[in-house]
Design a protein around this motif. Structure first.
Motif, PDB file in Angstrom:
ATOM      1  N   ARG A  74     -66.898 -13.027 -11.323  1.00  0.00           N
ATOM      2  CA  ARG A  74     -65.949 -13.699 -10.981  1.00  0.00           C
ATOM      3  C   ARG A  74     -66.303 -15.254 -10.363  1.00  0.00           C
ATOM      4  O   ARG A  74     -65.514 -16.293 -10.206  1.00  0.00           O
ATOM      5  CB  ARG A  74     -64.782 -13.217 -10.154  1.00  0.00           C
ATOM      6  N   ASP A  86     -63.095 -14.344  -4.103  1.00  0.00           N
ATOM      7  CA  ASP A  86     -64.668 -14.567  -4.348  1.00  0.00           C
ATOM      8  C   ASP A  86     -65.383 -14.252  -3.364  1.00  0.00           C
ATOM      9  O   ASP A  86     -66.238 -13.568  -3.593  1.00  0.00           O
ATOM     10  CB  ASP A  86     -64.697 -16.136  -4.909  1.00  0.00           C
ATOM     11  N   GLU A 141     -52.939 -20.571  -3.908  1.00  0.00           N
ATOM     12  CA  GLU A 141     -53.274 -19.696  -4.991  1.00  0.00           C
ATOM     13  C   GLU A 141     -54.745 -20.045  -5.253  1.00  0.00           C
ATOM     14  O   GLU A 141     -55.817 -19.075  -5.159  1.00  0.00           O
ATOM     15  CB  GLU A 141     -52.581 -20.209  -6.326  1.00  0.00           C
ATOM     16  N   ARG A 142     -55.237 -21.122  -4.920  1.00  0.00           N
ATOM     17  CA  ARG A 142     -56.689 -21.374  -4.968  1.00  0.00           C
ATOM     18  C   ARG A 142     -57.468 -20.650  -3.723  1.00  0.00           C
ATOM     19  O   ARG A 142     -58.539 -20.221  -4.020  1.00  0.00           O
ATOM     20  CB  ARG A 142     -56.967 -22.926  -4.962  1.00  0.00           C
ATOM     21  N   ARG A 187     -57.688 -17.022  -4.302  1.00  0.00           N
ATOM     22  CA  ARG A 187     -58.705 -16.794  -5.437  1.00  0.00           C
ATOM     23  C   ARG A 187     -60.224 -17.144  -4.614  1.00  0.00           C
ATOM     24  O   ARG A 187     -61.267 -16.216  -5.141  1.00  0.00           O
ATOM     25  CB  ARG A 187     -58.776 -17.830  -6.673  1.00  0.00           C
TER      26      ARG A 187
END
Length: 729
Positions: A149, A236, A228-229, A232
């Motif tokens: 990912r 990660d 949202e970023r 993410r």
């Protein structure tokens, strides 16, 4: 063909923890390497009836001449270390591990246009980056799944890649974001190659920079309200950290280092070295050395460095050497190591992280090596017999000293002067025979006079028992005091007797047969020869063959003089001086020097150090009791039980002091005479000065604290100034 029982370790000597073990043949070649969740249980399987073993295992254990082990923290570490040593030693009996297929690797095919991440076994290929070995293939797949990912590198086979390129549709991983889909041109070959390089850098351990970069990007996204970023990126980072499973056997950044640990006591030190190359333990060394003089841990480390790198140069000296303590001064040693290598060498103590965790593993192995070494020397019958023979020969004794008594004096700047007596029979401790003394013949610090007093009191009691019993036949008065004027309620006062063959009395046989083993008497004779009619053991009823004192010529002369004054001339005396470990005998100007490797000297050192430990323990107990003493301690005949009952009834010494005799009598176990004695003692004792609030000048009317001390518990040392604690002798 060797008998496995000849080198079988005792079960108690084997740690019950994960580890790796090695069988060696008579030429010290490693013939088998294995791992175990519990070393104790696994090794026990090899030393059962040979008929029950597999034929190959039977051949292995009869070919071997010794077995050794290394302790690790987890089973995964044991597997990885086992693999490393199988590759290094190529043991003849490890057939199933000779093929690399037993250990899967994570491979990145950097020799292809679009590098692929996959599980590979077998021979290594040129142009392929390998990471591992891993314990299981599924462990590789789990790691890769977490990393894809963040690093969406190609993982598909050549057939799947060509089919996707032909149809123009990527596989499922391309749709869910776990592949950058180079098959359909979503990423250029150059960018995909760079992505694969980043993946390799992360797997090689260079993780800090990349994690910091992701964290910075996450914070920037959050500040820009791109939640949202940011989420993410947060996921990660979590995936990367989860993939970075901590493992003490594998270090980050492809580290090249040697880790040195030292476990020591007053006599010996065990040194263990782990050689880490490419981030993985590639070898282990270790030895046990005698401490010829009193040296610090830093000095032991310096000696170990000299032995390790004295004849090495270049890459044989690693970039980093991790130690438990630095030599003083450290600059010359570090400069010397740098000169041997030809480039800078870092010599330091690990403080945190994986290196500290691995250092703890090395330290555990050093402690295990020292404990095993001492256990072997102390428990081996042949070794003990040889030690007694060497002592008899060095001191010119007629027979081996099967009973040895050692005396030591302890005090703190002349206060609380006490002495200890420890007993070793047949080279082993007899703790039930230990005695302790208070020095009451004089005040102040004088080790020579103290030694004379202790020896006199001990052997006066021996002569009294000998006269009372009529040469070991009649009963003795076991209700007599422990020692004349000893003033101690030693819980170890009771002791089992020793037969004439040990005591040197009539019928003694102190000689050693030609076979080297000392004559050990039947334990049942002890119960019959030196016990009273009621079965209780006698006290001070038999003599030693050798008296050892902790000290040099003056202490030895004092002990010999005390024995001569009592008319005892059949007991040998010697002293062991700590500084140079010299053995002094009465009337000699020069000491007897035993070799450092002598088992006889080792036994004398153990006896001396045990006497020192026992004396220090008693002295600290007395000192702590003195610091917590209260007015009730001066009441004659008032024991701990009744003191506690008084405090429990009244609540404090202050209330007890103000109570009447009739009120004191209300306490269970306190009669009128005792109550009167308590009242008089408390009236004569000056009460503690009242506490004053320095801010207001008011007298604080708090209750007087309980100063009687406890009836049990650990000795209290809080009242001892730090600068005095290290001056005990």
């Amino acid at each position: 063909m060797a008998d496995p029982s000849s080198y079988r370790p005792r079960p108690g000597d084997i740690p019950d923890s994960p580890g790796v073990y090695r069988f060696r043949d008579e030429h010290r070649r490693v013939i088998y390497v294995g791992k175990a969740k519990s070393l104790r249980q696994r090794l026990a399987n090899y030393f059962q009836d040979l008929a029950n073993l597999h034929p190959r295992t039977r051949t292995m254990v009869t070919t071997a001449a010794s077995v050794e082990w290394t302790v690790v923290s987890t089973e995964v570490e044991a597997l990885q270390l086992e693999y490393s040593w199988i590759k290094e030693y190529d043991p003849r009996f490890n057939v199933k591990y000779r093929d690399d297929k037993s250990y899967p690797y994570l491979a990145v095919t950097m020799n292809e246009q679009f590098p692929r991440v996959q599980v590979m076994r077998g021979q290594k290929k040129k142009g392929v980056r390998y990471f591992g070995p891993y314990a299981h293939a599924w462990a590789i797949r789990d790691t890769v799944d977490l990393l894809l990912r963040v690093f969406p590198v190609r993982t598909c086979s050549a057939g799947v890649f060509k089919n996707a390129a032909r149809t123009g549709r990527p596989c499922l991983l391309g749709y869910i974001g776990k592949c950058s889909a180079p098959c359909v041109g979503r990423i250029t070959p150059e960018d995909h190659q760079e992505l694969a390089e980043e993946f390799c850098d992360f797997m090689a351990g260079r993780t800090g920079t990349y994690l910091r970069r992701l964290e910075k990007q996450m914070m920037e996204a959050a500040e820009e309200m791109e939640y949202e970023r940011a989420a993410r990126l947060r996921d990660d980072i979590g995936a990367l950290k989860k993939a970075m499973e901590k493992n003490a056997v594998v270090l980050a950044d492809a580290t090249d280092a040697d880790l040195i640990a030292v476990a020591e006591d007053e006599l010996e030190a065990a040194v263990q070295i782990f050689h880490v190359r490419g981030g993985r333990v590639r070898g282990q060394r270790g030895w046990v050395t005698d401490k010829v003089e009193e040296v610090t841990t830093g000095a032991l480390v310096e000696h170990a460095l000299q032995q390790l790198y004295g004849e090495e140069s270049g890459d044989a000296v690693p970039k980093e050497v991790l130690v438990p303590a630095l030599p003083e001064p450290v600059e010359p040693v570090q400069e010397w190591l740098t000169g041997r290598r030809g480039s800078n060498v870092s010599l330091r103590i690990p403080q945190r992280g994986d290196k500290k965790a691995l250092m703890e593993t090395v330290q555990r192995n050093a402690q295990q090596a020292l404990a095993l070494h001492k256990t072997k020397r102390a428990s081996d019958l042949t070794t003990r017999s040889r030690a007694l023979e060497e002592i008899a020969e060095a001191l010119d004794l007629d027979s081996a000293p099967l009973r040895i008594e050692c005396y030591d004096i302890s005090h703190l700047q002349g206060d609380d002067v006490v002495a200890s007596m420890v007993v070793f029979e047949d080279g082993l401790q007899r703790k039930s025979e230990y005695r302790r003394f208070q020095i009451k013949g004089f005040a102040g610090q004088d080790d020579v006079r103290s030694m004379h007093e202790v020896i006199t009191r001990r052997f006066k009691r021996y002569l009294a028992e000998k006269e009372r019993t009529g040469e070991w036949t009649d009963g003795a008065d076991t209700d007599a005091p422990l020692a004349e004027g000893s003033g101690t309620d030693n819980p170890l006062a009771g002791g089992s007797g020793t037969p004439d063959s040990l005591a040197g009395g009539p019928g003694a046989n102190g000689s050693l047969p030609d076979g080297g083993g000392a004559v050990f008497a039947d334990a049942e004779v002890i119960a019959d020869s030196l016990k009273d009619d009621d079965g209780r053991p006698k006290k001070f009823a038999y003599p030693p063959q050798l008296v050892v004192v902790d000290g040099g010529q003056p202490q030895v002369a004092a002990a010999r003089r005390a024995l001569d004054e009592l008319g005892i001339d059949d007991i040998a005396v010697c002293g062991l001086a700590k500084r140079l470990e010299e053995v002094w005998v009465p009337g000699e100007d020069d000491p007897v020097v035993l070799p450092r490797t002598s088992e006889g000297l080792y036994l004398l050192q153990r006896v001396r150090d045990e006497a020192h430990r026992f004396a220090i323990t008693y002295q600290r107990t007395k000192r702590a009791k003195r610091f917590r003493a209260g007015p009730l301690d001066d009441v004659p005949g008032l024991g701990e039980t009744r003191k506690q009952a008084l405090i429990k009834h009244f609540g404090s010494v202050k209330k007890l002091r103000s109570a009447t005799i009739e009120q004191i009598q209300e306490v269970p176990g306190i009669g009128r005479k005792t109550a009167e004695t308590i009242a008089v003692a408390l009236a004569q004792a000056a009460p503690a000065a009242p506490a004053v609030n320095t801010a207001t000048g008011e007298i604080i009317e708090d209750e007087e604290p309980d100063t009687t001390g406890g009836s049990s518990g650990e000795p209290v040392t809080a009242g001892v100034p730090d600068e005095r604690r290290g001056q005990e002798t």
